[in-house]
Design a protein around this motif. Structure first.
Motif, PDB file in Angstrom:
ATOM      1  N   TYR A 153       0.789  17.327 -14.697  1.00 56.36           N
ATOM      2  CA  TYR A 153      -0.309  17.823 -14.809  1.00 56.36           C
ATOM      3  C   TYR A 153      -1.057  17.268 -15.522  1.00 56.36           C
ATOM      4  O   TYR A 153      -2.093  16.668 -15.256  1.00 56.36           O
ATOM      5  CB  TYR A 153      -0.426  19.393 -14.936  1.00 56.36           C
ATOM      6  N   ILE A 154      -1.049  17.222 -16.874  1.00 53.40           N
ATOM      7  CA  ILE A 154      -1.922  16.836 -17.910  1.00 53.40           C
ATOM      8  C   ILE A 154      -1.253  15.619 -18.939  1.00 53.40           C
ATOM      9  O   ILE A 154      -0.293  15.829 -19.556  1.00 53.40           O
ATOM     10  CB  ILE A 154      -2.353  17.961 -19.094  1.00 53.40           C
ATOM     11  N   GLU A 181     -15.241  17.065 -17.784  1.00 56.37           N
ATOM     12  CA  GLU A 181     -14.109  16.923 -17.011  1.00 56.37           C
ATOM     13  C   GLU A 181     -12.984  17.857 -17.353  1.00 56.37           C
ATOM     14  O   GLU A 181     -12.157  18.233 -16.563  1.00 56.37           O
ATOM     15  CB  GLU A 181     -13.641  15.274 -17.197  1.00 56.37           C
ATOM     16  N   PHE A 182     -13.111  18.215 -18.661  1.00 53.31           N
ATOM     17  CA  PHE A 182     -12.185  18.932 -19.406  1.00 53.31           C
ATOM     18  C   PHE A 182     -12.347  20.414 -18.659  1.00 53.31           C
ATOM     19  O   PHE A 182     -11.433  21.174 -18.451  1.00 53.31           O
ATOM     20  CB  PHE A 182     -12.438  19.129 -20.841  1.00 53.31           C
ATOM     21  N   MET A 183     -13.578  20.935 -18.747  1.00 51.31           N
ATOM     22  CA  MET A 183     -13.949  22.245 -18.258  1.00 51.31           C
ATOM     23  C   MET A 183     -13.524  22.393 -16.541  1.00 51.31           C
ATOM     24  O   MET A 183     -12.979  23.361 -16.343  1.00 51.31           O
ATOM     25  CB  MET A 183     -15.304  22.473 -18.318  1.00 51.31           C
ATOM     26  N   ARG A 184     -13.586  21.194 -15.922  1.00 51.05           N
ATOM     27  CA  ARG A 184     -13.089  21.235 -14.570  1.00 51.05           C
ATOM     28  C   ARG A 184     -11.728  21.478 -14.501  1.00 51.05           C
ATOM     29  O   ARG A 184     -11.007  22.250 -13.777  1.00 51.05           O
ATOM     30  CB  ARG A 184     -13.459  19.794 -13.948  1.00 51.05           C
ATOM     31  N   LEU A 185     -11.179  20.884 -15.299  1.00 47.94           N
ATOM     32  CA  LEU A 185      -9.387  21.010 -15.087  1.00 47.94           C
ATOM     33  C   LEU A 185      -8.993  22.259 -15.700  1.00 47.94           C
ATOM     34  O   LEU A 185      -8.195  23.229 -15.278  1.00 47.94           O
ATOM     35  CB  LEU A 185      -8.898  19.931 -16.073  1.00 47.94           C
ATOM     36  N   PHE A 186      -9.643  22.644 -16.902  1.00 47.41           N
ATOM     37  CA  PHE A 186      -9.183  23.948 -17.693  1.00 47.41           C
ATOM     38  C   PHE A 186      -9.434  25.221 -16.657  1.00 47.41           C
ATOM     39  O   PHE A 186      -8.590  25.959 -16.440  1.00 47.41           O
ATOM     40  CB  PHE A 186     -10.208  24.056 -18.836  1.00 47.41           C
ATOM     41  N   ASP A 187     -10.724  25.168 -16.113  1.00 44.92           N
ATOM     42  CA  ASP A 187     -11.115  26.366 -14.984  1.00 44.92           C
ATOM     43  C   ASP A 187      -9.971  26.463 -13.790  1.00 44.92           C
ATOM     44  O   ASP A 187      -9.553  27.352 -13.268  1.00 44.92           O
ATOM     45  CB  ASP A 187     -12.425  26.018 -14.517  1.00 44.92           C
ATOM     46  N   ASN A 190      -5.726  11.737 -15.694  1.00 42.91           N
ATOM     47  CA  ASN A 190      -5.581  10.459 -16.736  1.00 42.91           C
ATOM     48  C   ASN A 190      -6.871  10.058 -16.852  1.00 42.91           C
ATOM     49  O   ASN A 190      -7.730  10.414 -15.981  1.00 42.91           O
ATOM     50  CB  ASN A 190      -4.696   9.473 -16.282  1.00 42.91           C
ATOM     51  N   VAL A 191      -7.343   9.303 -17.928  1.00 44.46           N
ATOM     52  CA  VAL A 191      -8.639   8.704 -18.089  1.00 44.46           C
ATOM     53  C   VAL A 191      -8.416   7.319 -18.264  1.00 44.46           C
ATOM     54  O   VAL A 191      -7.373   6.657 -19.016  1.00 44.46           O
ATOM     55  CB  VAL A 191      -9.521   9.475 -19.109  1.00 44.46           C
ATOM     56  N   GLY A 192      -9.404   6.591 -17.858  1.00 42.90           N
ATOM     57  CA  GLY A 192      -9.424   4.905 -18.072  1.00 42.90           C
ATOM     58  C   GLY A 192     -10.941   4.746 -18.843  1.00 42.90           C
ATOM     59  O   GLY A 192     -11.844   5.578 -18.223  1.00 42.90           O
ATOM     60  N   HIS A 193     -11.045   3.996 -19.974  1.00 43.70           N
ATOM     61  CA  HIS A 193     -12.177   4.174 -20.688  1.00 43.70           C
ATOM     62  C   HIS A 193     -12.461   2.888 -20.983  1.00 43.70           C
ATOM     63  O   HIS A 193     -11.955   2.111 -21.885  1.00 43.70           O
ATOM     64  CB  HIS A 193     -12.066   5.194 -22.033  1.00 43.70           C
ATOM     65  N   ILE A 194     -13.676   2.250 -20.460  1.00 42.51           N
ATOM     66  CA  ILE A 194     -14.108   0.866 -20.808  1.00 42.51           C
ATOM     67  C   ILE A 194     -15.087   0.800 -21.877  1.00 42.51           C
ATOM     68  O   ILE A 194     -16.234   1.483 -22.015  1.00 42.51           O
ATOM     69  CB  ILE A 194     -14.866   0.342 -19.510  1.00 42.51           C
ATOM     70  N   PHE A 215     -12.032   9.358 -14.974  1.00 44.39           N
ATOM     71  CA  PHE A 215     -11.049  10.244 -14.437  1.00 44.39           C
ATOM     72  C   PHE A 215     -10.597  10.028 -13.126  1.00 44.39           C
ATOM     73  O   PHE A 215     -11.514  10.343 -12.255  1.00 44.39           O
ATOM     74  CB  PHE A 215     -11.431  11.687 -14.873  1.00 44.39           C
ATOM     75  N   ASN A 216      -9.451  10.392 -12.993  1.00 42.02           N
ATOM     76  CA  ASN A 216      -8.884  10.496 -11.437  1.00 42.02           C
ATOM     77  C   ASN A 216      -8.971  11.993 -11.168  1.00 42.02           C
ATOM     78  O   ASN A 216      -9.668  13.007 -12.112  1.00 42.02           O
ATOM     79  CB  ASN A 216      -7.213  10.191 -11.492  1.00 42.02           C
ATOM     80  N   ARG A 217      -8.634  12.479 -10.038  1.00 45.73           N
ATOM     81  CA  ARG A 217      -8.654  13.952  -9.746  1.00 45.73           C
ATOM     82  C   ARG A 217      -7.848  14.560 -10.573  1.00 45.73           C
ATOM     83  O   ARG A 217      -8.342  15.750 -11.040  1.00 45.73           O
ATOM     84  CB  ARG A 217      -8.300  14.000  -8.185  1.00 45.73           C
ATOM     85  N   GLY A 218      -6.603  14.306 -10.971  1.00 44.52           N
ATOM     86  CA  GLY A 218      -5.903  14.949 -11.593  1.00 44.52           C
ATOM     87  C   GLY A 218      -5.260  16.443 -11.217  1.00 44.52           C
ATOM     88  O   GLY A 218      -4.744  17.175 -12.065  1.00 44.52           O
TER      89      GLY A 218
END
Length: 701
Positions: free
Chosen positions: A591-592, A643-649, A375-379, A168-171
């Motif tokens: 933002y999202i 990561e979701f909770m980081r952004l949500f909070d 954003n997210v990059g998923h390998i 995940f980037n910083r976002g």
């Protein structure tokens, strides 16, 4: 990774992702009084948190806990206040310890996110209670840690190892941290948003005149996403490798250069790119141009993603004409015949003819996609999954029509392809999922599809969730999902100011009763708050068609729904050091931009859905899209969840700030936004069964 620990008083549940470690905290032993007396929650919680011996409550009931050793001598517990938690972190290998309490102040919430963790590290977290004496009864500083600690060791996920590598980037370019580090480069720009010009304060990392500072800002914003993307491409080194990619928006210089360098290393690079546009009448000197036969001459004009990508890729230089020719004439494949847009953004790594890895996710290779919006990059390092992507890529490379139509189309060599529509072939490869899927498993869903059945399946999974839903929506909420979010107890509204963890007084007669049958929480993270005018317009349009339309304004007060949307703290003048600024690199979505959903994240059988598709009808039956459906992988769920909770909070606190009005303080308490309180009022929502924070405490503990 998840670890639980505790003592006689505290319980700690630690969930580790890659860059985020989340701690769910709780105080043990609180039992509801047998009678509805005037028992004060503040007194009960403070006595319990102080780990005293037998304590007689106001109603005569007795609470027994074991006394803990402490260097703090409390002379009169009636004058001591439980004000929060003290949390320390130690890097086990480096033997470096740090306090996570800002300026020594207590953490006044029952979950805490450590956003400074690094991937692949082992940490030990130590949690203690913090108290404050109402007089000079504690011989120490204003707030002091008290009682026996709870220590938990945990390791963060390493995205360079294992089947899944998630970045995940910083976002959150709009953050105090970004402004504090790079605020001296803030500029004011007149920009247009939805057609309306407005002044915006912007800190553009590309425009920072100091090269080292610019590089530092880009790295801070990328947070490893750009580096992982370039590294994925750099794995291909020699003629035994192929890189087969798809791109929608494609202007990020470093990613384009990585592909170009792969061409120079002898790698077979093929990129299917979105290619759409429209024909416009040619005009010269205000006159319509016609050919010799009197026919109006029309020129094909590419849309913005197509034109911008072509311009960016044409700007790349090569040391040899051979490689330049390969780049211009043998690398790119135009995807012209999609039913909607070619919205994929994935890369397949092929070695010696075998597909071995795939990079996917929500990230467009643009400055805005990597340094701006979330954003997210998923390998996925799995031959089977990569093979499925290869089969799909080959269909895209033939530029097959998205849906069935009459006639035939030709490839670049003039050969005719049979009219095999993508939607039918995609469903032949992977039929729509039904009911519960096997666990553990990875299913890959490719679009377009013949129906929106998969969108309904996603909504159905949300509908049968047992404990939690975490869902991001960059472009609004599709109706099947909105219908699920519209189910609940609208009368159980969140109380004003609750999101700030602040209340003017502690509630009396507050009993913790069994609500286990109804503790579901559905977290929704939107890019922006929809306008009421737009909502009314859409509702009117749906009503004329005899349909219902459900949106944010219908679901926002339902008790099960906890909603946040992108926002920043505004600046008040040129000298405001507390205001936040975006990068100016995004044009539509600020933002999202992620597209993922987590069902029952903290159970042993979580479901994660992630990819390029926006959980919309168009992303299901029109656009070229891909999604991973990952069942039963707790490591993957932990990364997405933290990561979701980081952004949500982050965004939820800013939403509440904006909702407080001009003075940004509670009308009753007079306390300013985010201020630590010196009494037990912060506890109230966490032990009020009608509160969302009560449900959140039970979910995370």
């Amino acid at each position: 990774m998840r670890v639980r620990s505790g003592n006689n008083v505290l319980s700690v549940h630690v969930i580790a992702g890659t860059h985020v470690v989340l701690l769910g905290l709780d105080v043990k032993g609180y039992e509801p009084p047998k009678t509805d007396s005037s028992t004060d929650l503040s007194a009960v919680m403070t006595r319990l948190a102080l780990d005293s011996d037998d304590l007689e409550l106001h109603d005569g009931s007795v609470m027994t806990t074991r006394a803990a050793s402490s260097s703090i001598k409390v002379k009169n517990t009636s004058r001591v206040v439980f004000v929060g938690f003290a949390i320390d972190r130690q890097d086990v290998l480096a033997k470096q310890s740090v306090s996570l309490n800002v300026d020594g102040k207590p953490i006044q919430k029952f979950h805490f996110g450590d956003y400074t963790a690094l991937p692949g590290r082992q940490y030990e977290y130590t949690v203690r209670r913090m108290i404050k004496a109402r007089s000079s009864y504690v011989s120490s500083s204003k707030f002091v840690a008290y009682g026996s600690p709870v220590a938990v060791k945990i390791s963060t996920e390493d995205p360079t190892k294992g089947k899944h590598g998630i970045y995940f980037n910083r976002g959150v370019a709009g953050s105090k941290a970004y402004s504090e580090q790079f605020g001296e480069y803030r500029k004011h720009h007149l920009v247009k948003k939805f057609g309306h010009p407005q002044w915006k304060s912007i800190i553009n990392p590309r425009s920072i005149p100091d090269p080292e500072k610019s590089k530092e800002a880009l790295a801070w914003l990328s947070r490893g996403l750009e580096e992982a993307l370039v590294q994925f491409i750099s794995q291909a080194n020699g003629r035994e490798y192929r890189l087969l990619a798809t791109v929608y928006e494609f202007t990020h210089e470093e990613t384009i250069q990585a592909f170009a360098s792969a061409v120079e290393r002898g790698v077979d690079v093929k990129i299917v790119r979105h290619c759409k546009g429209s024909y416009r009448t040619r005009v010269k000197r205000n006159d319509i141009v016609k050919d010799e036969g009197g026919n109006v001459v029309k020129d094909w004009i590419p849309d913005d993603p197509t034109g911008s990508a072509k311009k960016a890729t044409d700007a790349i230089g090569f040391s040899s004409l051979k490689h330049a020719h390969l780049w211009q004439h043998d690398t790119f494949i135009d995807r012209r015949h999609s039913a909607g847009i070619m919205h994929n953004k994935f890369i397949i790594l092929v070695k010696n003819g075998t597909p071995v890895q795939v990079w996917t996710g929500s990230t467009n290779p643009t400055d805005g996609g990597i340094y701006g919006q979330s954003n997210v990059g998923h390998i996925v390092r799995d031959d089977g999954v990569a093979s499925q992507y290869l089969e799909y890529w080959e269909r895209l490379s033939r530029d097959l029509p998205g849906r069935k139509r009459s006639g035939k189309i030709e490839d670049d060599n003039g050969r005719e392809d049979e009219n095999e529509p993508m939607d039918e072939l995609n469903e032949q490869q992977q039929p729509d999922l039904e009911g519960h899927v096997t666990s553990p498993s990875i299913n890959v869903i490719f679009s377009p599809r013949k129906t929106t059945g998969m969108l309904q399946w996603y909504a159905d999974r949300m509908g049968v969730s047992k404990s939690s839903v975490h869902y991001t929506a960059a472009f609004g909420i599709a109706q099947p999902i909105a219908e699920i979010l519209n189910q609940g107890q609208s009368e159980g509204k969140t109380k004003p100011g609750e999101g700030l963890r602040r209340s003017p007084r502690i509630a009396r007669h507050c009993k913790e009763k069994d609500t286990s049958a109804n503790t579901l929480l559905r977290y929704v993270l939107l890019d922006n708050k929809p306008s009421e005018h737009s909502s009314e317009k859409k509702k009117d349009g749906a009503e004329k068609k005899g349909k219902d339309y459900i949106d944010y304004y219908d679901i926002k007060d339902i008790q099960e729904n906890r909603i946040a949307f992108g926002a920043i703290l505004p600046t008040n003048g040129d000298d405001d050091a507390n205001g936040e600024s975006l990068t100016g690199l995004t044009t539509f979505v600020d933002y999202i931009h992620t597209k993922y959903m987590i069902i029952d994240a903290l159970t042993d059988n979580p479901l994660v859905i992630t990819g390029s598709a926006n959980f919309s009808a168009a992303s299901t039956d029109k656009n070229d899209e891909n999604s991973l459906v990952i069942q039963g992988d707790t490591s993957v769920a932990d990364i997405y969840f933290t990561e979701f909770m980081r952004l949500f909070d982050h965004f939820y606190s800013r939403d509440k700030y904006d909702g407080l009005g001009a003075n940004k303080s509670s009308s009753k308490s007079g306390r300013t936004w985010g201020e630590v309180v010196a009494d037990e009022s912060w506890l109230r929502p966490y032990f009020d069964p009608t509160s969302q924070l009560y449900r959140e405490r039970l979910l995370l503990r």
